[in-house]
Design a protein around this motif. Structure first.
Motif, PDB file in Angstrom:
ATOM      1  N   THR A  93      31.932  65.591  36.375  1.00 51.41           N
ATOM      2  CA  THR A  93      30.885  66.129  35.498  1.00 51.41           C
ATOM      3  C   THR A  93      31.251  67.533  35.019  1.00 51.41           C
ATOM      4  OG1 THR A  93      29.269  64.811  36.688  1.00 51.41           O
ATOM      5  CG2 THR A  93      28.402  66.585  35.326  1.00 51.41           C
ATOM      6  N   ASP A 146      28.726  60.249  31.095  1.00 47.95           N
ATOM      7  CA  ASP A 146      28.969  60.481  32.514  1.00 47.95           C
ATOM      8  C   ASP A 146      28.469  59.282  33.324  1.00 47.95           C
ATOM      9  OD1 ASP A 146      29.815  61.764  34.768  1.00 47.95           O
ATOM     10  OD2 ASP A 146      28.293  63.339  34.750  1.00 47.95           O
ATOM     11  N   GLU A 147      29.077  59.097  34.485  1.00 49.71           N
ATOM     12  CA  GLU A 147      28.666  58.057  35.435  1.00 49.71           C
ATOM     13  C   GLU A 147      28.684  56.658  34.840  1.00 49.71           C
ATOM     14  OE1 GLU A 147      25.114  59.256  37.552  1.00 49.71           O
ATOM     15  OE2 GLU A 147      25.930  61.249  37.883  1.00 49.71           O
TER      16      GLU A 147
END
Ligand SMILES: Nc1ncnc2c1ncn2[C@@H]1O[C@H](COP(=O)(O)OP(=O)(O)OP(=O)(O)O)[C@@H](O)[C@H]1O
Ligand SMILES: [Mg+2]
Length: 378
Positions: free
Chosen positions: A53, A155-156
């Motif tokens: 991140t 993200d993720e």
């Protein structure tokens, strides 16, 4: 008294991001290099706390500094729609004039049903991609004259939002094909990424530039600790610094934890001493155990835990034969658990027939907490 400069929280950018020059350069080059440059689609992967991140944040800053527009999202079901309806719509409102916006609203109304037309069949299959695409087209056209583009940062990434990822991949791939100034950067845990790349619809992501974020070089860790301390008005001697670097095991999350807790040992003194660092490391190891190891281990089966406990007996990498012996099972049985634990990112193969823990201080955590209880009969 100056405030503590370190940021031992997930998702928060560090005071000094180190050891990621190659990744940042690759993305910078691709933004400057025009459509078709290799890192226009980039994927970062690595274990929990390695700095995915933080690196995405840095990539977004880099894009903004070049005048690019940034759409930043965490991947969840519905994210494709949210990017189309919220992010791109807001950016369009800022960057296009009224006439274009009206034309766009009419266009997306027809996409959602009343219209029809020759591309209807395609849009039926990808309803979100259709509105994503029309908005991205308008936006890239509106900002093209000033030489800027749109960076989509995800993200993720995770299988739970596979439909969204397909829509997004589809849209970005199309934009690439049309030579638009668009870039995609995504990050996820290794298991999540492997899972996705096995989905043949995501061939596009498989072709992306992939970086595995590992440990940071020791000299970079030293800078990441020393510079924030000095710019916040305190000093750290060479011995204390080497001790701190050692304590982080070059793992980004621990860089922030060790910096934070060493500073905190006596915030009023002018220098961070070796004694402060020793105290800082001790606290950091406890924190990483609580924040990272405990949740990772809690979902494991009793046999998985026994396997790890059998590894924790060793001071370094463990030989599979020895683990099987300690568990009183045969090699085939032990190797099944080895594979499961590798997939769960808790252990990794190191050299022939050996495994080691992926994250620092898991061994210490197990010795302190789980080892005795987990080593029961299988
Ligand atoms: N390159 C780096 N240099 C110094 N500190 C870093 C670096 N990368 C990350 N950090 C710090 O490490 C911590 C963890 O970083 P981050 O939240 O980005 O990890 P992550 O890989 O996204 O973790 P997760 O898998 O849980 O999402 C944060 O406190 C961040 O400030
Ligand atoms: Mg993260």
């Amino acid at each position: 008294m100056a405030s503590n400069p370190f940021t031992p929280s997930f998702g928060v950018s560090p005071p000094l991001l180190v050891g990621r020059d190659a990744e940042l350069e690759a993305v910078a080059e691709s933004l400057d290099g025009g459509p078709g440059s290799p890192a226009r689609a980039t994927l970062f992967t690595g274990v929990r706390g390695c700095g995915k991140t933080a690196l995405l944040n840095a990539v977004e800053d880099l894009a903004r500094n070049r005048g690019w527009l940034v759409v930043s999202e965490t991947v969840r079901p519905g994210v494709a729609q949210r990017i189309a309806d919220t992010h791109l719509t807001a950016l369009l409102a800022q960057h296009t004039d009224e006439a274009v916006r009206r034309r766009l609203t009419q266009a997306s109304a027809s996409v959602f049903g009343v219209g029809g037309g020759v591309t209807r069949h395609h849009e039926d299959r990808h309803p979100v991609a259709a509105s994503l695409r029309s908005r991205l087209d308008e936006l890239t056209e509106a900002i093209a004259p000033r030489g800027s583009g749109v960076l989509i940062s995800l993200d993720e990434v995770h299988r739970s939002a596979i439909t969204d990822l397909r829509e997004l991949a589809h849209t970005v791939q199309h934009a690439f094909r049309e030579g638009r100034e668009v870039a995609l950067v995504a990050a996820g845990l290794p298991s999540a990424v492997t899972d996705l790349l096995n989905d043949d619809v995501l061939t596009f992501l498989r072709r992306a530039e992939r970086f595995t974020l590992g440990k940071v070089p020791a000299s970079d860790v030293a800078r990441a600790l020393r510079e924030p301390i000095e710019s916040s008005g305190r000093a750290i001697g060479d011995d204390a610094l080497s001790l701190a670097v050692e304590g982080t095991q070059r793992y980004p999350f621990l860089v922030q934890l060790v910096g934070f807790h060493s500073w905190r040992a006596d915030p009023g003194s002018t220098e961070v001493t070796a004694e402060h660092v020793r105290e800082g490391i001790e606290r950091s190891v406890r924190r990483v155990g609580h924040l990272v190891h405990e949740p990772a281990l809690s979902s494991l089966s009793a046999v998985d835990k026994s396997f790890l406990a059998a590894m924790a007996v060793d001071d370094g990498p463990s030989a599979m034969g020895v683990i099987a012996q300690r568990l009183g099972v045969d090699a085939t049985y032990a190797s099944q658990y080895r594979l499961r634990l590798i997939a769960a990112e808790l252990i990794e193969p190191v050299g022939h027939g050996k495994v080691d823990f992926t994250l620092p201080y898991v061994r210490d955590y197990l010795r302190e907490h789980a080892a005795t209880e987990a080593l029961g009969p299988l």
